[in-house]
Design a protein around this motif. Structure first.
Motif, PDB file in Angstrom:
ATOM      1  N   THR A  61      -2.203   2.951   7.335  1.00 36.09           N
ATOM      2  CA  THR A  61      -3.170   3.142   6.180  1.00 36.09           C
ATOM      3  C   THR A  61      -4.275   4.280   6.626  1.00 36.09           C
ATOM      4  OG1 THR A  61      -4.272   1.317   7.348  1.00 36.09           O
ATOM      5  CG2 THR A  61      -2.753   0.738   5.435  1.00 36.09           C
ATOM      6  N   GLY A  64      -2.673   7.337   5.753  1.00 36.49           N
ATOM      7  CA  GLY A  64      -3.249   7.650   4.223  1.00 36.49           C
ATOM      8  C   GLY A  64      -4.513   7.806   3.587  1.00 36.49           C
ATOM      9  N   GLY A  68      -3.630  10.638   1.570  1.00 37.08           N
ATOM     10  CA  GLY A  68      -3.086   9.779   0.468  1.00 37.08           C
ATOM     11  C   GLY A  68      -1.549   9.229   0.659  1.00 37.08           C
ATOM     12  N   PHE A  69      -1.275   8.312  -0.044  1.00 39.98           N
ATOM     13  CA  PHE A  69       0.109   7.819   0.185  1.00 39.98           C
ATOM     14  C   PHE A  69       1.235   8.345  -0.789  1.00 39.98           C
ATOM     15  CE2 PHE A  69      -2.746   3.977   1.034  1.00 39.98           C
ATOM     16  CZ  PHE A  69      -2.265   3.738   2.348  1.00 39.98           C
ATOM     17  N   ALA A 319      -6.784   1.066   3.720  1.00 38.38           N
ATOM     18  CA  ALA A 319      -5.905   1.056   2.299  1.00 38.38           C
ATOM     19  C   ALA A 319      -6.483   1.480   1.133  1.00 38.38           C
ATOM     20  CB  ALA A 319      -4.879  -0.259   2.219  1.00 38.38           C
ATOM     21  N   VAL A 320      -7.821   0.673   1.125  1.00 38.92           N
ATOM     22  CA  VAL A 320      -8.703   0.849  -0.041  1.00 38.92           C
ATOM     23  C   VAL A 320      -9.304   2.367   0.215  1.00 38.92           C
ATOM     24  CG1 VAL A 320     -10.802   0.468  -1.094  1.00 38.92           C
ATOM     25  CG2 VAL A 320      -9.206  -1.454  -0.315  1.00 38.92           C
ATOM     26  N   ALA A 322      -7.829   4.939   1.260  1.00 38.79           N
ATOM     27  CA  ALA A 322      -6.828   5.868   0.816  1.00 38.79           C
ATOM     28  C   ALA A 322      -6.699   5.998  -0.776  1.00 38.79           C
ATOM     29  CB  ALA A 322      -5.561   5.520   1.651  1.00 38.79           C
ATOM     30  N   MET A 323      -7.199   5.004  -1.342  1.00 34.28           N
ATOM     31  CA  MET A 323      -6.953   5.040  -2.606  1.00 34.28           C
ATOM     32  C   MET A 323      -8.094   5.474  -3.459  1.00 34.28           C
ATOM     33  SD  MET A 323      -4.741   1.432  -3.278  1.00 34.28           S
ATOM     34  CE  MET A 323      -5.580   0.601  -2.331  1.00 34.28           C
TER      35      MET A 323
END
Length: 324
Positions: A61, A64, A68-69, A319-320, A322-323
């Motif tokens: 994460t 990412g 990004g993922f 993770a958040v 990354a988005m």
């Protein structure tokens, strides 16, 4: 009728391991012939799989959050989950093979499959290699650097069971083995090993020293009688002070990992969110120190198990980020 009316039908009460979760699926739903092997892999005690998996998710994460993922990251997450379950099982099997004589002398561990006679050493060795073989099939789907990193972790896996015989810091060797996932998952995503992943790895080692010292307090009296070393015995009544040091190291180094990686995106909001990961992680560890009772084995086990939620916190923040 069941032999014990308080236990559900199909529960193998004779073979149940002392510190397993009550109501776990292995003792209640797994086919009878598989239960000794699943117990050997600690499938009835899933916290260890989580603690091996979570650094993988940190590495993935945070990587990412840098660029990004992609769709392949979904397979990295799934592959790490499969690998964590299998390699934790293989590592525990190896640990029980090497510790079978010690385990028979400790109240909490004498019910494990080897000292209790549920499996033989030969059967345990075969089961260990089966788990490693399946893990290898997952590993070869990743890039060469990831494969080489994962294979190098086996050095620490092999050494760890013997560490308590020659050092007061066996928890450090566990940390070296258990946090390799941060390096592996980062490299699986980015293709190369980079500084932020190494920093995550160091933060994870300090975290392992934190939670496994708490765990080791369950066995300190038996360990003293049989001559097994641990940080729990080493720190004694100063345990809380040492845990605070490990907490500060973990939070500080993880913060450096975030700063050195997410900063290059130039997205201030993403950086702020990612920075929340180590600080919320540290807050959760602080609550554990406040509730620490080193002479209460049940309380130590409860705190140890709480570290699944502790380790999820950074992964969710990363993770958040990354988005964004």
């Amino acid at each position: 009728m069941s032999a014990n009316p308080e236990m559900p039908e199909g529960t193998d009460t004779d073979g149940q391991v002392a510190d397993a979760y009550r109501g776990n699926w292995v003792d209640h739903r797994a086919p009878a012939w598989t239960r000794p092997y699943l117990r050997l892999s600690r499938a009835d005690r899933p916290i260890g799989t989580w603690l091996l998996l979570l650094p993988c998710w940190w590495g993935l994460t945070l990587a990412g959050a840098v660029d990004g993922f992609t769709l392949f990251d979904l397979w990295i997450a799934v592959g790490c989950t499969i690998g964590a379950f299998l390699m934790r099982g293989a590592g525990c099997t190896w640990n029980d093979i090497t510790d079978r004589n010690f385990d028979g002398q400790v109240e909490r561990t004498k019910s494990r499959p080897l000292p209790s006679g549920q499996v033989t050493v030969k059967q345990a060795v075969i089961w260990m290699f089966i788990q490693m073989g399946i893990s290898a099939l997952v590993l070869i789907t990743f890039n060469l650097n990831t494969i080489l990193l994962a294979l190098s972790s086996l050095i620490f896996v092999a050494i760890y069971p013997f560490a308590k015989r020659f050092t007061w810091w066996p928890q450090a060797f566990l940390g070296l083995a258990f946090n390799f996932g941060a390096l592996v998952a980062w490299t699986a995503h980015r293709g190369v090993l980079e500084t932020p992943a190494v920093l995550l790895y160091i933060a994870g080692i300090s975290w392992t020293l934190f939670y496994d010292t708490i765990y080791a307090h369950q066995d300190k009296e038996d360990d003293a009688m049989i001559g097994v070393k641990s940080t729990a015995r080493l720190f004694g009544d100063n345990t809380a002070a040492w845990l605070r040091r490990f907490l500060m190291i973990s939070v500080s180094v993880m913060t450096l990992a975030v700063f050195s990686s997410v900063l290059i995106r130039g997205n201030f909001l993403a950086l702020v969110v990612a920075m929340g990961g180590p600080w919320a992680f540290g807050l959760h560890l602080t609550t554990q120190i406040r509730r620490l009772k080193i002479d209460d084995p049940d309380a130590c086990l409860r705190l140890f198990r709480e570290n699944r939620n502790t380790g999820l916190i950074p992964a969710l923040f990363f993770a958040v980020s990354a988005m964004l």
